[in-house]
Design a protein around this motif. Structure first.
Motif, PDB file in Angstrom:
ATOM      1  N   GLY A  64       0.795  -1.142  -0.153  1.00 52.29           N
ATOM      2  CA  GLY A  64       0.063   0.101   0.058  1.00 52.29           C
ATOM      3  C   GLY A  64       0.814   1.300   0.009  1.00 52.29           C
ATOM      4  N   ILE A  65       1.977   1.228   0.659  1.00 46.37           N
ATOM      5  CA  ILE A  65       2.740   2.518   0.854  1.00 46.37           C
ATOM      6  C   ILE A  65       3.546   2.470  -0.531  1.00 46.37           C
ATOM      7  N   ILE A  66       3.926   1.435  -1.265  1.00 50.19           N
ATOM      8  CA  ILE A  66       4.543   1.589  -2.496  1.00 50.19           C
ATOM      9  C   ILE A  66       3.575   2.068  -3.684  1.00 50.19           C
ATOM     10  N   ASN A  67       2.654   1.018  -3.824  1.00 47.81           N
ATOM     11  CA  ASN A  67       1.920   1.277  -4.972  1.00 47.81           C
ATOM     12  C   ASN A  67       0.746   2.459  -5.003  1.00 47.81           C
ATOM     13  N   VAL A  68       0.498   2.682  -3.544  1.00 55.02           N
ATOM     14  CA  VAL A  68      -0.424   3.981  -3.411  1.00 55.02           C
ATOM     15  C   VAL A  68       0.131   5.330  -3.383  1.00 55.02           C
ATOM     16  N   GLN A 143      11.693   4.552   6.503  1.00 53.83           N
ATOM     17  CA  GLN A 143      11.825   4.183   5.211  1.00 53.83           C
ATOM     18  C   GLN A 143      11.022   4.895   4.155  1.00 53.83           C
ATOM     19  N   TYR A 144       9.952   5.158   4.557  1.00 57.36           N
ATOM     20  CA  TYR A 144       9.130   5.851   3.717  1.00 57.36           C
ATOM     21  C   TYR A 144       9.461   7.405   3.644  1.00 57.36           C
ATOM     22  N   HIS A 145       9.938   8.017   4.674  1.00 60.06           N
ATOM     23  CA  HIS A 145      10.439   9.369   4.574  1.00 60.06           C
ATOM     24  C   HIS A 145      11.763   9.336   3.623  1.00 60.06           C
ATOM     25  N   VAL A 196      15.653  -7.129  -2.326  1.00 60.62           N
ATOM     26  CA  VAL A 196      14.632  -7.626  -1.425  1.00 60.62           C
ATOM     27  C   VAL A 196      15.016  -9.097  -1.357  1.00 60.62           C
ATOM     28  N   LEU A 197      15.185  -9.695  -2.062  1.00 61.74           N
ATOM     29  CA  LEU A 197      15.696 -11.217  -1.986  1.00 61.74           C
ATOM     30  C   LEU A 197      16.951 -11.325  -1.609  1.00 61.74           C
ATOM     31  N   GLY A 198      18.212 -10.435  -1.914  1.00 61.23           N
ATOM     32  CA  GLY A 198      19.509 -10.754  -1.800  1.00 61.23           C
ATOM     33  C   GLY A 198      19.694  -9.953  -0.578  1.00 61.23           C
ATOM     34  N   LEU A 199      19.172  -8.943  -0.151  1.00 64.15           N
ATOM     35  CA  LEU A 199      19.711  -8.423   1.216  1.00 64.15           C
ATOM     36  C   LEU A 199      18.766  -8.235   2.333  1.00 64.15           C
ATOM     37  N   LYS A 203      13.382  -4.053   4.282  1.00 66.42           N
ATOM     38  CA  LYS A 203      13.672  -2.676   3.812  1.00 66.42           C
ATOM     39  C   LYS A 203      13.056  -2.538   2.445  1.00 66.42           C
ATOM     40  N   ALA A 204      11.978  -3.283   2.013  1.00 65.48           N
ATOM     41  CA  ALA A 204      11.497  -3.116   0.786  1.00 65.48           C
ATOM     42  C   ALA A 204      10.976  -1.646   0.178  1.00 65.48           C
ATOM     43  N   ILE A 205      10.449  -0.857   1.315  1.00 62.14           N
ATOM     44  CA  ILE A 205      10.335   0.605   0.913  1.00 62.14           C
ATOM     45  C   ILE A 205      11.091   1.306   0.479  1.00 62.14           C
ATOM     46  N   GLU A 206      12.548   1.295   1.220  1.00 64.63           N
ATOM     47  CA  GLU A 206      13.496   1.832   0.763  1.00 64.63           C
ATOM     48  C   GLU A 206      14.112   1.379  -0.549  1.00 64.63           C
TER      49      GLU A 206
END
Length: 538
Positions: A64-68, A143-145, A196-199, A203-206
């Motif tokens: 939601g944070i990413i797509n919207v 992360q969002y900021h 996302v998979l490797g680290l 921290k997906a948002i960042e």
């Protein structure tokens, strides 16, 4: 793909310069259109795959944070910075006004998007951080900021390539646009998934911010890299063409009939390089023209992204609910993109070629009017049937589709299923509105179109207000209810126009909105069977 009329004009003007090339032009345009459509389908599938991964592994709050929220920030900054300048410049470059407005001034105008983007980004980032609903989770908030600033930076980087992007539109390098758009989606998805998979998946948002920055770097490198190669080859082609009557070492389709291409180096894309002595930096008429488009830009953006703005400002919707609505909305809109859109485009073209806008139907060719009325009735019957089928099966198998898409966690509550069921009802209204409104626009006079644009503005404002009110009552389902009411109002308006147009004649094309008795009975039986057998699927 719907071509910009200006692009078609420029494309045809160049490619028809040589006699006997009409068939080749049609073939090339058809191939470009097919390639663009395939690319769009591929990008849509890739986006769906990434969303599936995020739903199953990361969670709906992050989605939601990413797509919207973050993609809305990007859309707002890009659209407000580019739309008015781009539309004005394309309109000028496609007319005789180009003689009064030099290429140097057009390039300078494109570079204005950079400082405009900087100002809009500073304002929007503060609004996203301090005015819109805050991110409650402390980890996600940090992360969002950070991601908001990175997305704003990516927008600035994208506008550094606005000049070559504009030139590509003017000279209709369609394949270039298709390739770069595909690479942009691939790079963003690949970088995001690898990080996302490797680290660290938390921290997906960042990481999305980094992926967005990498994708815009692809745009920058892609356009400048192409023109660095192309302009060098074009200069050699011109030199070789002066020495020989027949050119054999270069592709004639790429370099022939490009005498109107004014650039001799990639450096010419920088501001002020092509400017002559005593020439104004900007064209005053073009600036005024841009301001007239700018007045429409803010309203258009609000009406286009109204749902997401309401979601971001409505306290009652969590990020998980926003993500759920966005996913279901994209899933439900597949029918509109791949089934209804081609029908709408083809029917619109047919009606524009068959019915004259400024002549009453009774004074036109009776055979053509009869064919148009018959086609309109059959189209309405067909899309009504498709919409009712989608509604019938959607009410019973929404859970199964969503289970396959998002897994058991996604359907653990009833919100996704409720949204998709309501969206299947919206498909019925969407199908009818596409044909009736398309016919109206194809046969309206210029004054009628201008008048209806105001009506559309009123409908859209009502839609936003209703969305805000209904979401506080019904949650995310309120968006779909508001959308259904909005489309119903538009259907009534366009059907009223069609009824008044055919009233003096014996044709009743609106009868196509009423399905046949056998079909209706079969639909009821199908619904009953599906209702009692749906539990056997899962």
């Amino acid at each position: 793909m719907v071509y910009n009329p200006h692009e078609v004009l420029q494309y045809t003007k160049r490619k028809l310069a040589a006699d006997g090339q009409e068939g080749d032009v049609v073939c090339r345009m058809w191939r470009d259109e097919v390639a663009a459509k395939i690319t769009r389908i591929f990008c849509r599938i890739l986006t769906f795959a990434v969303n599936i991964f995020m739903i199953r592994t990361i969670g709906r709050d992050v989605l939601g944070i990413i797509n919207v929220r973050l993609l809305l920030l990007e859309s707002t900054v890009i659209f407000l910075s580019r739309e008015a300048i781009n539309r004005a410049a394309l309109s000028v470059s496609s007319t005789k006004q180009l003689q009064k407005c030099s290429w140097a001034q057009l390039i300078n105008q494109q570079w204005l998007t950079l400082p405009i983007c900087l100002c809009i980004s500073l304002v929007c980032v503060q609004l996203w951080l301090h005015v819109m609903l805050p991110v409650e989770d402390a980890v996600y908030r940090q992360q969002y900021h950070y991601a908001c600033y990175v997305v704003a930076l990516s927008c600035l980087l994208e506008f550094c390539a606005e000049a070559p992007c504009f030139v590509s539109q003017v000279f209709c390098f369609v394949k270039l646009k298709v390739v770069i758009s595909t690479l942009q989606i691939l790079v963003r998805s690949s970088v995001f998934l690898c990080l996302v998979l490797g680290l660290d998946g938390t921290k997906a948002i960042e990481y999305f911010g980094y992926a967005q920055l990498a994708s815009t770097a692809t745009i920058f490198v892609g356009y400048y890299g192409f023109y660095l190669y192309y302009i060098g080859r074009l200069m050699k082609f011109r030199e070789e063409n002066k020495k020989k009557d027949q050119v054999t070492t270069f592709n004639e389709n790429m370099y022939g009939n490009m005498e109107d291409f004014p650039f001799k180096s990639v450096v010419d894309f920088l501001p002020g390089v092509m400017l002559k002595k005593n020439e104004d930096v900007l064209n005053k008429d073009l600036v005024k023209f841009t301001m007239s488009f700018a007045k429409q830009t803010f309203v258009k953006q609000i009406l286009t992204e109204g749902e997401k703005y309401v979601m971001s400002l409505t306290p009652g919707l969590t990020f998980s609910e926003q993500a759920t609505y966005d996913i279901v909305n994209n899933l439900g809109s597949l029918a509109a993109r791949f089934i209804f859109r081609p029908i709408e485009d083809s029917s619109y073209f047919y009606f524009t070629q068959t019915i004259a806008r400024d002549v009453q139907l009774k004074d036109q060719d009776k055979k053509k009017i009869s064919e148009a009325a018959s086609l309109l009735e059959n189209l309405l019957l067909a899309i009504t049937s498709i919409g009712l089928l989608a509604t019938t099966f959607g009410q019973n198998f929404s859970h199964s589709v969503l289970y396959l898409y998002g897994g058991p966690k996604f359907v653990s509550d009833d919100l996704p299923e409720k949204l998709l069921r309501c969206h299947c009802v919206a498909i019925y209204f969407l199908a009818i509105n596409g044909i009736t409104e398309g016919y109206m626009f194809a046969t309206n006079t210029g004054k009628q179109i201008d008048k209806y644009n105001y009506v559309m503005g009123i409908f859209s404002i009502i839609f936003i207000v209703m969305s805000f009110v209904l979401t506080r009552i019904f949650g995310p389902v309120g968006f779909i209810i508001a959308n259904c009411i909005n489309m119903l109002c538009r259907i009534v308006s366009s059907c009223k126009y069609i009824w008044q147009q055919y009233k003096p004649l014996d044709y009743r094309p609106l009868k196509g909105l009423i399905p046949g008795k056998i079909f209706s009975i079969g639909l009821v039986i199908t619904y009953v069977i599906c209702y009692y057998t749906k539990e056997l699927v899962f």
